[in-house]
Motif scaffolding. Structure first.
Motif, PDB file in Angstrom:
ATOM      1  N   ASP A 122      -7.373  15.140  10.021  1.00 10.78           N
ATOM      2  CA  ASP A 122      -8.540  14.580  10.702  1.00 10.78           C
ATOM      3  C   ASP A 122      -8.967  13.277  10.014  1.00 10.78           C
ATOM      4  N   GLY A 123      -9.145  12.243  10.775  1.00  9.24           N
ATOM      5  CA  GLY A 123      -9.547  10.951  10.234  1.00  9.24           C
ATOM      6  C   GLY A 123      -8.388  10.025   9.920  1.00  9.24           C
ATOM      7  N   ILE A 124      -7.170  10.526   9.988  1.00 13.31           N
ATOM      8  CA  ILE A 124      -5.989   9.684   9.760  1.00 13.31           C
ATOM      9  C   ILE A 124      -5.528   9.115  11.096  1.00 13.31           C
ATOM     10  N   ASP A 125      -5.432   7.815  11.179  1.00  7.63           N
ATOM     11  CA  ASP A 125      -5.047   7.145  12.418  1.00  7.63           C
ATOM     12  C   ASP A 125      -3.537   7.242  12.602  1.00  7.63           C
ATOM     13  N   LEU A 126      -3.114   8.030  13.571  1.00 10.42           N
ATOM     14  CA  LEU A 126      -1.694   8.204  13.850  1.00 10.42           C
ATOM     15  C   LEU A 126      -1.257   7.452  15.102  1.00 10.42           C
ATOM     16  N   GLN A 127      -2.108   6.595  15.606  1.00  5.98           N
ATOM     17  CA  GLN A 127      -1.764   5.842  16.812  1.00  5.98           C
ATOM     18  C   GLN A 127      -0.552   4.953  16.556  1.00  5.98           C
ATOM     19  N   GLY A 128       0.458   5.074  17.392  1.00 11.21           N
ATOM     20  CA  GLY A 128       1.659   4.265  17.258  1.00 11.21           C
ATOM     21  C   GLY A 128       2.622   4.737  16.191  1.00 11.21           C
ATOM     22  N   ILE A 129       2.338   5.863  15.537  1.00 14.80           N
ATOM     23  CA  ILE A 129       3.191   6.374  14.471  1.00 14.80           C
ATOM     24  C   ILE A 129       4.246   7.315  15.065  1.00 14.80           C
ATOM     25  N   THR A 130       5.495   7.111  14.685  1.00 10.68           N
ATOM     26  CA  THR A 130       6.593   7.950  15.163  1.00 10.68           C
ATOM     27  C   THR A 130       7.107   8.895  14.081  1.00 10.68           C
ATOM     28  N   ARG A 131       7.039   8.448  12.827  1.00 15.07           N
ATOM     29  CA  ARG A 131       7.571   9.241  11.710  1.00 15.07           C
ATOM     30  C   ARG A 131       6.470   9.371  10.663  1.00 15.07           C
ATOM     31  N   LEU A 132       6.146  10.614  10.311  1.00 13.89           N
ATOM     32  CA  LEU A 132       5.066  10.891   9.379  1.00 13.89           C
ATOM     33  C   LEU A 132       5.636  11.558   8.130  1.00 13.89           C
ATOM     34  N   LEU A 133       5.399  10.958   6.967  1.00 13.45           N
ATOM     35  CA  LEU A 133       5.858  11.488   5.688  1.00 13.45           C
ATOM     36  C   LEU A 133       4.645  11.920   4.881  1.00 13.45           C
TER      37      LEU A 133
END
Length: 213
Positions: free
Chosen positions: A95-106
């Motif tokens: 919550d609060g982390i901007d994942l807009q446009g993100i394809t790969r999350l580490l």
């Protein structure tokens, strides 16, 4: 110049593996003294040694093998986030982390402090996280841990849910020297036709060069 950051575990006789799995070994089968020209070695290892990807066949008899995976998923823009001191990782932790446009999350947890010792417990991914990530366009999730599930799990709920939503799994990355932020990920599996997983040489490439250009 853009910087390459190695996020792979070195593979040697001290590399820890899942308890009971095949230990890593490297031995010379030919030496320059014996052959007159070259050293040639052989390796023995599990497909889940060190930094590796899981193919769906790892936990689903009908799942894709490594050779069938979409390589585009393992190369491209990625976001590194830092989530220390957590027992599990679900939508609340993101919550609060901007994942807009993100394809790969580490995900850097710093929970596996000594990679020469297999951990007794880890912060696992909650199964409901898969749908949350898929809704935001995530196609790969990577962790600095030996698994995305609890180490004693037989159900492997996170593995199954991530696969159901088409999200690739990258495990055992090394991130304690990596600052949170945007990078380019390169973590290609070997072209193993029948395999359930594959070791990878995972690296991050900085988006900007050392002078900020």
């Amino acid at each position: 110049m853009k910087k390459i950051i190695d996020i792979s575990q070195p593979l040697d006789h001290r590399t820890v593996v899942w308890p009971g799995d095949t230990p890593f070994s490297y031995d010379l089968t030919w030496t320059t003294q014996d052959s007159g020209s070259v050293n040639v070695g052989q390796i023995q290892m599990s497909t889940h040694t060190g930094t590796h990807i899981d193919a769906p066949f790892h936990f689903n008899d009908e799942g894709q093998r490594v050779i069938q995976l979409d390589l585009d998923v393992y190369v491209g823009d990625a976001l590194v986030i830092h989530l220390p001191k957590t027992n599990s990782i679900g939508p609340k932790e993101l919550d609060g982390i901007d994942l807009q446009g993100i394809t790969r999350l580490l995900i850097r947890t710093d929970a596996w402090t000594d990679r020469r010792v297999f951990p007794s417990e880890i912060p696992f991914l909650e199964p409901q996280l898969a749908g949350y990530l898929a809704d935001r366009g995530i196609r790969l999730v990577g962790v600095d841990l030996p698994s995305v599930d609890p180490l004693d799990s037989k159900e492997l709920s996170a593995h199954h849910q991530l696969s159901a939503y088409g999200i690739a799994i990258l495990e055992g990355i090394v991130l304690e020297h990596v600052q949170p932020g945007a990078y380019e990920l390169i973590a290609l599996p070997l072209a193993l036709a029948e395999a359930d997983g594959s070791p990878v040489r995972a690296v991050l490439r900085t988006i900007r060069d050392e002078k900020g250009g």
